[in-house]
Scaffold this motif. Structure first.
Motif, PDB file in Angstrom:
ATOM      1  N   ASP A  96       3.519 -13.227   6.549  1.00 20.88           N
ATOM      2  CA  ASP A  96       4.627 -12.421   7.062  1.00 20.88           C
ATOM      3  C   ASP A  96       5.064 -11.436   5.978  1.00 20.88           C
ATOM      4  OD1 ASP A  96       6.913 -11.303   8.118  1.00 20.88           O
ATOM      5  OD2 ASP A  96       7.740 -13.198   8.848  1.00 20.88           O
ATOM      6  N   TYR A  97       4.692 -10.168   6.163  1.00 24.18           N
ATOM      7  CA  TYR A  97       4.990  -9.136   5.176  1.00 24.18           C
ATOM      8  C   TYR A  97       6.167  -8.267   5.598  1.00 24.18           C
ATOM      9  CZ  TYR A  97       0.741 -10.496   2.785  1.00 24.18           C
ATOM     10  OH  TYR A  97      -0.215 -11.211   2.101  1.00 24.18           O
ATOM     11  N   SER A  98       7.076  -8.862   6.316  1.00 26.99           N
ATOM     12  CA  SER A  98       8.318  -8.157   6.628  1.00 26.99           C
ATOM     13  C   SER A  98       9.034  -7.823   5.323  1.00 26.99           C
ATOM     14  CB  SER A  98       9.220  -9.017   7.510  1.00 26.99           C
ATOM     15  OG  SER A  98       8.601  -9.286   8.746  1.00 26.99           O
ATOM     16  N   VAL A  99       9.487  -6.588   5.197  1.00 28.16           N
ATOM     17  CA  VAL A  99      10.059  -6.117   3.937  1.00 28.16           C
ATOM     18  C   VAL A  99      11.526  -6.531   3.849  1.00 28.16           C
ATOM     19  CG1 VAL A  99      10.486  -4.103   2.489  1.00 28.16           C
ATOM     20  CG2 VAL A  99       8.459  -4.174   3.976  1.00 28.16           C
ATOM     21  N   THR A 100      11.862  -7.235   2.772  1.00 32.94           N
ATOM     22  CA  THR A 100      13.225  -7.732   2.580  1.00 32.94           C
ATOM     23  C   THR A 100      13.862  -7.188   1.310  1.00 32.94           C
ATOM     24  OG1 THR A 100      12.400  -9.704   1.420  1.00 32.94           O
ATOM     25  CG2 THR A 100      12.695  -9.874   3.808  1.00 32.94           C
ATOM     26  N   LEU A 101      13.239  -6.165   0.723  1.00 35.70           N
ATOM     27  CA  LEU A 101      13.736  -5.637  -0.554  1.00 35.70           C
ATOM     28  C   LEU A 101      15.166  -5.142  -0.439  1.00 35.70           C
ATOM     29  CD1 LEU A 101      13.149  -4.736  -3.488  1.00 35.70           C
ATOM     30  CD2 LEU A 101      12.249  -2.597  -2.541  1.00 35.70           C
ATOM     31  N   ASN A 102      15.509  -4.500   0.682  1.00 36.65           N
ATOM     32  CA  ASN A 102      16.854  -3.942   0.833  1.00 36.65           C
ATOM     33  C   ASN A 102      17.812  -4.937   1.484  1.00 36.65           C
ATOM     34  OD1 ASN A 102      15.400  -3.683   3.250  1.00 36.65           O
ATOM     35  ND2 ASN A 102      16.609  -1.923   3.948  1.00 36.65           N
ATOM     36  N   SER A 103      17.780  -6.151   0.989  1.00 39.78           N
ATOM     37  CA  SER A 103      18.727  -7.179   1.411  1.00 39.78           C
ATOM     38  C   SER A 103      19.984  -7.093   0.541  1.00 39.78           C
ATOM     39  CB  SER A 103      18.099  -8.565   1.255  1.00 39.78           C
ATOM     40  OG  SER A 103      17.887  -8.846  -0.133  1.00 39.78           O
ATOM     41  N   ASN A 119      16.718   1.380   0.305  1.00 42.67           N
ATOM     42  CA  ASN A 119      16.332   1.755   1.674  1.00 42.67           C
ATOM     43  C   ASN A 119      15.067   2.595   1.685  1.00 42.67           C
ATOM     44  OD1 ASN A 119      18.463   0.422   2.921  1.00 42.67           O
ATOM     45  ND2 ASN A 119      19.806   2.224   2.903  1.00 42.67           N
ATOM     46  N   GLY A 120      14.984   3.542   0.751  1.00 39.16           N
ATOM     47  CA  GLY A 120      13.808   4.410   0.697  1.00 39.16           C
ATOM     48  C   GLY A 120      12.545   3.654   0.339  1.00 39.16           C
ATOM     49  N   MET A 121      12.623   2.779  -0.680  1.00 47.47           N
ATOM     50  CA  MET A 121      11.459   1.986  -1.077  1.00 47.47           C
ATOM     51  C   MET A 121      11.028   1.058   0.045  1.00 47.47           C
ATOM     52  SD  MET A 121      12.124   1.076  -5.121  1.00 47.47           S
ATOM     53  CE  MET A 121      13.743   0.313  -4.866  1.00 47.47           C
ATOM     54  N   SER A 122      11.987   0.446   0.703  1.00 45.15           N
ATOM     55  CA  SER A 122      11.663  -0.493   1.788  1.00 45.15           C
ATOM     56  C   SER A 122      10.949   0.214   2.929  1.00 45.15           C
ATOM     57  CB  SER A 122      12.944  -1.163   2.297  1.00 45.15           C
ATOM     58  OG  SER A 122      13.533  -1.962   1.285  1.00 45.15           O
ATOM     59  N   ALA A 123      11.418   1.402   3.280  1.00 47.59           N
ATOM     60  CA  ALA A 123      10.783   2.157   4.366  1.00 47.59           C
ATOM     61  C   ALA A 123       9.341   2.524   4.002  1.00 47.59           C
ATOM     62  CB  ALA A 123      11.595   3.412   4.668  1.00 47.59           C
ATOM     63  N   GLU A 124       9.136   2.941   2.748  1.00 43.12           N
ATOM     64  CA  GLU A 124       7.784   3.309   2.324  1.00 43.12           C
ATOM     65  C   GLU A 124       6.867   2.095   2.274  1.00 43.12           C
ATOM     66  OE1 GLU A 124       7.144   6.274  -0.798  1.00 43.12           O
ATOM     67  OE2 GLU A 124       9.321   6.428  -0.971  1.00 43.12           O
ATOM     68  N   ILE A 125       7.378   0.977   1.788  1.00 49.05           N
ATOM     69  CA  ILE A 125       6.559  -0.242   1.723  1.00 49.05           C
ATOM     70  C   ILE A 125       6.201  -0.708   3.131  1.00 49.05           C
ATOM     71  CG2 ILE A 125       6.542  -2.672   1.022  1.00 49.05           C
ATOM     72  CD1 ILE A 125       8.357  -1.826  -1.349  1.00 49.05           C
ATOM     73  N   GLY A 137      16.677 -12.500  -4.086  1.00 52.50           N
ATOM     74  CA  GLY A 137      16.038 -11.484  -3.279  1.00 52.50           C
ATOM     75  C   GLY A 137      14.528 -11.598  -3.302  1.00 52.50           C
ATOM     76  N   GLY A 138      13.866 -10.588  -2.797  1.00 50.12           N
ATOM     77  CA  GLY A 138      12.413 -10.574  -2.760  1.00 50.12           C
ATOM     78  C   GLY A 138      11.927  -9.283  -2.139  1.00 50.12           C
ATOM     79  N   ILE A 139      10.625  -9.113  -2.112  1.00 49.17           N
ATOM     80  CA  ILE A 139      10.040  -7.905  -1.522  1.00 49.17           C
ATOM     81  C   ILE A 139       9.586  -8.164  -0.091  1.00 49.17           C
ATOM     82  CG2 ILE A 139       8.240  -6.147  -1.744  1.00 49.17           C
ATOM     83  CD1 ILE A 139       8.227  -6.726  -4.751  1.00 49.17           C
TER      84      ILE A 139
END
Length: 452
Positions: free
Chosen positions: A234-241, A428-434, A224-226
């Motif tokens: 590219d700072y697309s958020v991938t934490l909620n993979s 999901n919550g962390m990803s949305a905030e990031i 995984g990753g952030i």
């Protein structure tokens, strides 16, 4: 806070070698590795497991040169606050800033440091110094850490986590060090006999960079990753993979089935304490704590702890997160203090100085130390696994607003470990905030569909 104790020169020379102290550096004209008669300098540094070794290395420098160094020692968050205040003042209080992986880019991008080679164009980086994902360089045009940028800092402590495990118990059970997460979980279950022995003790407390840092080897070890690709902007958020979910589910499962019942309240001190008192079969801990394991004044498990790279999923490499520390020179201090700071760093990067660091219980930043016969000694049995893991270390953040993201992770991960929210809701919550943070700072960003 000033440390005035100085090592006798004869003792210093026995440890470092008189020849090494006067050797030449790099190619070109011969010059001393350091210059005497420099202006006093002040270094702002955090109190941490590696601080004692850094202090002793500074004392060795003072003894070798007669130059004066004052150390201003603070808690983790206090050190950052003092650095931010100093670099924004008309005249800085601190000459050398000891910067953590979570905020060094803030200092680079803010223009608060002078490049070492701008202060002294003749400065040569020792070719065997670990560049730690090239984080010692910064390209202002690209706004990222890259080897084609200027030399902004020097590594002080190449910290990554390793797996600490009870070698004596492993030997009795006929087990080898775990390489996969499944093996770690099975071995932890085998030794889990609470309250006398916990299979693994993890950090779950919320702090400046606490539970997030300890979660990184799991997140990246599961694939995984952030973010999608920081190096490419590219700072697309991938934490909620799915990989992120597997990692967090695993972290929580370890805590609940083979871990400590108070994982959500455990910080670094509690995790280390569990190991040195003989109540943990495993911990995943920054390597800076190694010397405490064999300290008879602190440890009940002297010579029983072994070390290994963090496990990962089959087919994936170990992936410890860089939690390293870098030394940069403040821009808003007088020129004579800048030059004195360069001389300290010139000396600090030598193999001899880094051998002094290792002997004092620290983590050297010079590759030659790990190839030295010292690495074969039982006391330094952590060197081989550290050298094996360092090339795979992940630089988690490459942008100056990293602390905003870390704060989100600290809250979300702590709540998930404590059982206040599910792993899906946390991710999901962390990803949305990031994602909002990255949009706020105008980075190219995006996100994944929420987990269900």
């Amino acid at each position: 806070m000033s440390f005035d104790f100085r090592l006798p020169r004869r003792d210093l020379l026995k440890g470092m070698g008189a020849t090494g102290l006067g050797a030449a550096l790099g190619t070109g004209s011969i010059r001393p590795l350091y210059a005497k008669g420099q202006a006093p300098i002040t270094i702002v540094v955090n109190q941490s497991p590696w601080f004692a070794s850094f202090r002793r290395t500074v004392e060795a420098y003072e003894a070798a040169t007669g130059n004066k160094v004052e150390l201003d020692v603070n808690p983790f968050a206090g050190s950052l606050e003092k650095q931010r205040n100093s670099v924004r003042a008309q005249r800085g209080q601190y000459d050398i800033l000891i910067m953590n992986s979570g905020w060094f880019t803030e200092m680079y991008a803010g223009g608060f440091l002078d490049a070492i080679t701008d202060i002294d164009p003749g400065f040569k980086l020792d070719p065997e110094i670990y560049t730690l994902g090239d984080t010692i360089y910064y390209n202002a045009q690209k706004k990222t850490v890259t080897a084609d940028g200027k030399l902004m800092s020097l590594p002080v402590s190449p910290l990554i986590p390793l797996l600490y495990y009870r070698g004596d118990l492993y030997k009795q059970a006929g087990l080898a060090a775990p390489k996969t997460f499944a093996e770690l979980e099975a071995n932890a279950a085998r030794f889990h006999k609470p309250p006398g022995m916990y299979g693994i003790v993890q950090r779950g407390a919320r702090g400046p960079h606490t539970v997030a840092y300890d979660f990184y080897p799991y997140l990246y070890g599961f694939g995984g990753g952030i973010f999608k690709d920081q190096s490419a902007g590219d700072y697309s958020v991938t934490l909620n993979s799915p990989e992120g979910r597997a990692a967090l589910d695993y972290y929580i499962r370890l805590a609940r089935t083979v871990g400590h019942p108070k994982t959500a309240a455990s910080d670094q001190a509690e995790v280390i304490q569990a190991m040195v008192t003989g109540h943990a079969a495993h911990i995943m801990m920054v390597i800076a704590a190694w010397s405490q394991m064999d300290d008879p004044n602190k440890s009940a498990v002297v010579d029983k702890i072994e070390f290994a790279p963090p496990p990962s999923q089959p087919g994936l490499p170990t992936a410890p997160g860089l939690g390293h520390w870098l030394a940069g020179i403040s821009r808003n201090v007088p020129d004579d203090r800048k030059r004195a700071a360069v001389e300290f760093l010139r000396w600090f990067q030598t193999k001899d100085a880094q051998m002094e660091t290792a002997k004092a219980g620290g983590i050297p930043v010079h590759a030659a130390v790990y190839k030295d016969p010292i690495a074969q000694e039982r006391k330094y049995r952590w060197m081989k696994p550290l050298a094996e893991a360092l090339p795979h270390a992940v630089n988690i953040y490459q942008f100056p607003e990293a602390n905003d993201v870390i704060a989100v992770l600290e809250i979300g991960l702590n709540r998930a470990v404590a059982g206040e929210i599910s792993s899906v809701d946390a991710l999901n919550g962390m990803s949305a905030e990031i994602h909002k943070i990255m949009e706020k700072y105008s980075y190219k960003t995006g996100g994944l569909q929420p987990l269900k």
